[in-house]
Design an enzyme around this catalytic site. Structure first.
Site, PDB file in Angstrom:
ATOM      1  N   MET A   1      50.758  43.523  45.667  1.00  0.00           N
ATOM      2  CA  MET A   1      51.797  44.325  45.013  1.00  0.00           C
ATOM      3  C   MET A   1      53.091  44.292  45.839  1.00  0.00           C
ATOM      4  O   MET A   1      53.950  45.170  45.685  1.00  0.00           O
ATOM      5  CB  MET A   1      51.321  45.752  44.809  1.00  0.00           C
TER       6      MET A   1
ATOM      7  N   HIS B   1      53.006  42.795  54.428  1.00  0.00           N
ATOM      8  CA  HIS B   1      52.886  43.044  55.871  1.00  0.00           C
ATOM      9  C   HIS B   1      51.822  42.107  56.434  1.00  0.00           C
ATOM     10  O   HIS B   1      51.314  41.234  55.711  1.00  0.00           O
ATOM     11  CB  HIS B   1      52.545  44.522  56.126  1.00  0.00           C
ATOM     12  N   GLU B   2      51.454  42.319  57.693  1.00  0.00           N
ATOM     13  CA  GLU B   2      50.511  41.408  58.363  1.00  0.00           C
ATOM     14  C   GLU B   2      49.133  41.393  57.697  1.00  0.00           C
ATOM     15  O   GLU B   2      48.398  40.417  57.819  1.00  0.00           O
ATOM     16  CB  GLU B   2      50.364  41.792  59.840  1.00  0.00           C
TER      17      GLU B   2
ATOM     18  N   HIS C   1      48.558  41.495  54.379  1.00  0.00           N
ATOM     19  CA  HIS C   1      48.698  40.492  53.323  1.00  0.00           C
ATOM     20  C   HIS C   1      48.763  39.090  53.939  1.00  0.00           C
ATOM     21  O   HIS C   1      48.181  38.143  53.416  1.00  0.00           O
ATOM     22  CB  HIS C   1      49.991  40.722  52.531  1.00  0.00           C
TER      23      HIS C   1
ATOM     24  N   LYS D   1      40.219  46.202  53.578  1.00  0.00           N
ATOM     25  CA  LYS D   1      40.917  47.499  53.624  1.00  0.00           C
ATOM     26  C   LYS D   1      40.659  48.288  52.333  1.00  0.00           C
ATOM     27  O   LYS D   1      40.466  49.490  52.351  1.00  0.00           O
ATOM     28  CB  LYS D   1      42.415  47.242  53.814  1.00  0.00           C
TER      29      LYS D   1
ATOM     30  N   GLN E   1      37.677  48.343  45.942  1.00  0.00           N
ATOM     31  CA  GLN E   1      38.331  47.373  45.050  1.00  0.00           C
ATOM     32  C   GLN E   1      37.639  46.009  45.167  1.00  0.00           C
ATOM     33  O   GLN E   1      37.341  45.357  44.154  1.00  0.00           O
ATOM     34  CB  GLN E   1      39.800  47.248  45.436  1.00  0.00           C
TER      35      GLN E   1
ATOM     36  N   MET F   1      47.066  48.675  58.246  1.00  0.00           N
ATOM     37  CA  MET F   1      48.365  48.341  57.660  1.00  0.00           C
ATOM     38  C   MET F   1      48.337  48.564  56.157  1.00  0.00           C
ATOM     39  O   MET F   1      47.333  48.273  55.498  1.00  0.00           O
ATOM     40  CB  MET F   1      48.727  46.900  57.971  1.00  0.00           C
TER      41      MET F   1
END
Ligand code: AMP
Length: 284
Positions: A32, A36-37, A39, A151, A155, A186
């Site tokens: 989305m 950040h790190e 992803h 994380k 999901q 993160m």
């Protein structure tokens, strides 16, 4: 050279047909944005395993249960492209809402028991929206492998189950959680934390680590573990626990007595920002 950016499904499909005909293994990481790190680690893994790496950037309205959360979701499109370029991503798919939903959907993925607890209970309709948009993206990109972060463990479990139930020909790959130096997982939402809130935020991971240590010590009573872990959270009016539970790593059903590996999963609110995290716990 940066990634090729596509905003429409037909243009993306043309590029993907060419890559597929050239024999490239296609790796895909849906996001989305506000990258950040965490992803970036999905991209790095996909880059190592695939000939063509596709990243989607789409803030999916149907998975937000609160309009305010959607409106305030961080968007950093230019930085996102720089992150993708730095990880040697080949293609970015960044559709507008109208491209993904030109008409209200009549069909959707119905999610079941895996989505029933934790975030599924706290955010009604969330996983239905997630599963449906992931299904659409998998149909559009038709990747050989799709990369998701641990994380968002529930999901990941919902997506794994959907892919099995619908025989989607894709390998679902889970990638470990990337954390800040103080342990905070993160998240794009971390950007919204004020300085005091940012100081409170790592408490969730610390509580989950407490649960992990108790499981490692051989304690089996889940209620005792979660009660003790919750009690580690600082008493501060800005911090509110939403849930902290032990669940089965595959089914995401609540565990009463620990007899094997479990996931300790938690959600807190810090100010107006909702944070989630989880830790895999293995009995000693
Ligand atoms: P989002 O943009 O938040 O929807 O996340 C897109 C993907 O990145 C999901 O598969 C997330 O699980 C994954 N992701 C987000 N944060 C992290 C993190 N800290 N470590 C690893 N993966 C993450």
């Amino acid at each position: 050279m940066g990634p090729r950016v596509f905003q429409t499904i037909p243009a993306l499909r043309v590029a993907l047909v060419e890559a597929r005909q050239a024999g490239a293994r296609i790796g895909f990481a849906p996001t989305m944005g506000a990258l950040h790190e965490g992803h970036a680690s999905l991209m790095t893994r996909a880059r190592a395993e695939c000939g063509l790496v596709v990243v989607s950037i789409f803030v999916n309205p149907t998975q937000f249960d609160k309009p305010d959360d959607l409106a305030r979701y961080p968007r950093t499109p230019e930085r996102d492209l720089a992150v993708c370029a730095s990880r040697d991503v080949d293609i970015v798919f960044a559709p507008a809402v109208e491209e993904m939903y030109p008409r209200p959907l009549e069909c959707a993925v119905e999610v079941g028991a895996t989505a029933a607890h934790l975030c599924g209970r706290a955010r009604p309709g969330h996983f239905r929206g997630v599963a449906t948009v992931v299904m659409k993206l998998l149909q559009i990109v038709q990747p050989d492998a799709a990369y998701f972060g641990e994380k968002d463990a529930q999901q990941l479990a919902v997506v794994r189950r959907m892919v099995r139930d619908f025989d989607v020909p894709v390998a679902v790959i889970g990638v470990p959680t990337v954390r800040e130096a103080d342990g905070l997982a993160m998240s794009s939402r971390n950007q919204r934390l004020g300085p005091d809130e940012r100081r409170l935020a790592p408490a969730l991971y610390q509580a989950l680590q407490r649960a992990e240590a108790m499981v490692a010590d051989g304690i089996t009573d889940a209620a005792r573990i979660t009660r003790t872990a919750l009690a580690t959270l600082p008493r501060d009016e800005r911090l509110k626990a939403e849930y902290l539970d032990l669940v089965d790593p595959d089914t995401f059903q609540p565990v009463v007595a620990v007899s094997g590996p479990v996931i300790a999963a938690g959600a807190i609110r810090v100010g107006s920002t909702r944070l989630i995290d989880n830790v895999r716990c293995v009995p000693g």
